[in-house]
Design an enzyme around this catalytic site. Structure first.
Site, PDB file in Angstrom:
ATOM      1  N   ARG A  17       0.854  -1.193   0.000  1.00 49.40           N
ATOM      2  CA  ARG A  17       0.000   0.000   0.000  1.00 49.40           C
ATOM      3  C   ARG A  17       0.887   1.240   0.000  1.00 49.40           C
ATOM      4  NH1 ARG A  17      -1.660   2.013   4.561  1.00 49.40           N
ATOM      5  NH2 ARG A  17      -2.136   0.008   5.517  1.00 49.40           N
TER       6      ARG A  17
ATOM      7  N   TYR B   2     -16.125  16.532 -15.912  1.00 53.50           N
ATOM      8  CA  TYR B   2     -16.584  15.157 -15.758  1.00 53.50           C
ATOM      9  C   TYR B   2     -17.661  15.085 -14.665  1.00 53.50           C
ATOM     10  CZ  TYR B   2     -16.351  10.141 -14.947  1.00 53.50           C
ATOM     11  OH  TYR B   2     -16.669   8.824 -14.795  1.00 53.50           O
TER      12      TYR B   2
ATOM     13  N   ASP C  11      -7.468  18.589 -14.977  1.00 53.35           N
ATOM     14  CA  ASP C  11      -7.721  17.200 -15.348  1.00 53.35           C
ATOM     15  C   ASP C  11      -7.338  17.079 -16.825  1.00 53.35           C
ATOM     16  OD1 ASP C  11      -8.869  14.853 -16.331  1.00 53.35           O
ATOM     17  OD2 ASP C  11     -10.573  14.935 -14.973  1.00 53.35           O
TER      18      ASP C  11
ATOM     19  N   LYS D  30      -8.313   6.050 -19.416  1.00 56.43           N
ATOM     20  CA  LYS D  30      -8.627   6.507 -20.758  1.00 56.43           C
ATOM     21  C   LYS D  30      -7.388   6.420 -21.654  1.00 56.43           C
ATOM     22  CE  LYS D  30     -12.451   7.240 -18.546  1.00 56.43           C
ATOM     23  NZ  LYS D  30     -12.793   8.504 -17.932  1.00 56.43           N
TER      24      LYS D  30
END
Ligand SMILES: *Cc1c(COP(=O)(O)O)cnc(C)c1O
Length: 396
Positions: free
Chosen positions: A65, A117, A189, A214
């Protein structure tokens, strides 16, 4: 190890391939052969934990992690491509967005692009509102509207350019000045453009966020997110959140994303070429009433896009002349081009935002008109794409 932890670049720091060009860095930055077997490709370190030689004597990796070598390679790669000092990988673009918003305090205000978005707006407006962080939207492609919308407590301006699906373009450098006027952080973004087409840090952004699901991944086979920046304090805060809030990607997901990134430049060139051809085709088609593509000279953001982007990418939106019913018929009539949400993969995907990706904001100021179709133009042969689009338009 692909990234020796004793190397000052560890973990997730930019590896200095700055003497090489983008295409080269996409293949090599952060991805040195591993020391043990000289494997050319960064291994998938599918492990949760690491053996200590003795108490306090371990080679930098303790628990996955906190750090994982495959993730370190991805972080260094994307940092290098965005021209940032560091990168951090998260389990999704939404997780990356959430960690960035977590930097804010109760009473702070986020100003975001109207057609950012939808999931980003939903996250800010539901989860963060509960914790006293306010969000408002404005059309940030209009600098006067942006100036009017900043408040004294605006601590973050959240940009997307181009936006989705209206393909609005915002002048990133001009927004830097507006952000400075109130002491706000500027976050971009960069999912739609990718660092190959646009580098927001060089234009004044404090942080770049990606849904690597994406174009970075590029093959519609992995969910992931990235944050890249230069500021050391922001790095420490976000690195602590990456470990402490725990939204980390698995090593296999990091590896798939890294593999995708190697061909990013080639793919984006073809996406842009096909995107432009599709936009031109649609513009002259009688069944289409409007085309949204920043590469078209009559697009209102064309000049800014030309200045801050290398080319215009693979996202094209358009209005069906026959209205909502016609739009729905068109997206259900393509054969090669698949009806699906998401974008940025090698395969072409088409969708109806009002009933699909933007259904959650339908009827609000963030909603999308029913005649609008969004097309994520893939890298297939352009003649095949135009033939399929043509037969679908004929059925509307
Ligand atoms: C998809 C997307 C997101 C969300 O990313 P996920 O990986 O789906 O969580 C954020 N911003 C933009 C522009 C996107 O297209």
């Amino acid at each position: 190890m692909p990234q020796n932890p004793k190397d000052p670049n560890h973990p997730g720091r930019r590896v200095d391939w700055s003497h090489t060009q983008f295409e080269t860095r996409a293949i090599r930055a952060g991805q040195d052969p591993d020391a043990e077997y000289n494997s050319v490709i960064v291994p998938i370190y599918q492990t949760s934990t690491y053996r200590h030689n003795a108490i306090g004597d371990f080679n930098g990796y303790e628990y996955s992690r906190t750090d994982n070598p495959t993730r370190t390679a991805l972080q260094a790669s994307v940092a290098s491509l965005e021209g940032g000092e560091w990168g951090l990988a998260f389990s999704s673009g939404t997780a990356a967005t959430r960690e960035v918003a977590t930097l804010l305090d109760p009473g702070d205000h986020i100003l975001m692009t109207t057609d950012a978005y939808g999931g980003t707006f939903r996250l800010f407006d539901t989860v963060f509102r509960k914790y006293g962080v306010e969000t408002s939207t404005a059309d940030l492609s209009d600098l006067d509207a942006a100036k009017a919308a900043v408040r004294s407590n605006t601590r973050m301006i959240w940009l997307e350019t181009p936006t989705n699906p209206a393909m609005r373009i915002t002048d990133i450098a001009a927004m830097r000045e507006i952000a400075d006027g109130v002491g706000a952080m500027l976050v971009v973004d960069n999912t739609f453009a990718t660092p190959y087409l646009q580098q927001p840090l060089a234009l004044g952004a404090d942080l770049v966020v990606h849904s690597s699901t994406k174009y970075l991944g590029g093959h519609s086979d992995v969910i992931g997110g990235m944050v890249v920046g230069n500021d050391e304090t922001l790095y420490q805060q976000l690195k602590d959140l990456q470990n402490g809030a725990g939204s980390v990607p698995g090593p296999m997901d990091c590896w798939l994303t890294l593999r995708g990134i190697k061909t990013l430049a080639l793919r984006m060139d073809r996406h842009s070429e096909n995107g432009m051809a599709v936009a031109h085709y649609l513009q002259q088609h009688p069944k289409v009433s409007q085309v949204f593509y920043p590469g078209l000279p009559d697009h209102p953001g064309h000049d800014i896009a030309k200045r801050q982007m290398r080319s215009f990418g693979g996202m094209v939106s358009f209005r069906a002349a026959g209205g909502r019913e016609a739009a729905m018929k068109i997206v259900e009539s393509t054969k090669l081009i698949m009806l699906a949400e998401s974008l940025g993969g090698v395969e072409s995907l088409i969708e109806h935002p009002d009933t699909m990706t933007h259904a959650s904001v339908s009827g609000t100021p963030l909603g999308v008109d029913g005649d609008v179709i969004r097309f994520s133009v893939g890298i297939e042969n352009i003649d095949d794409l135009l033939a399929d689009l043509g037969q679908a338009l004929e059925r509307a």
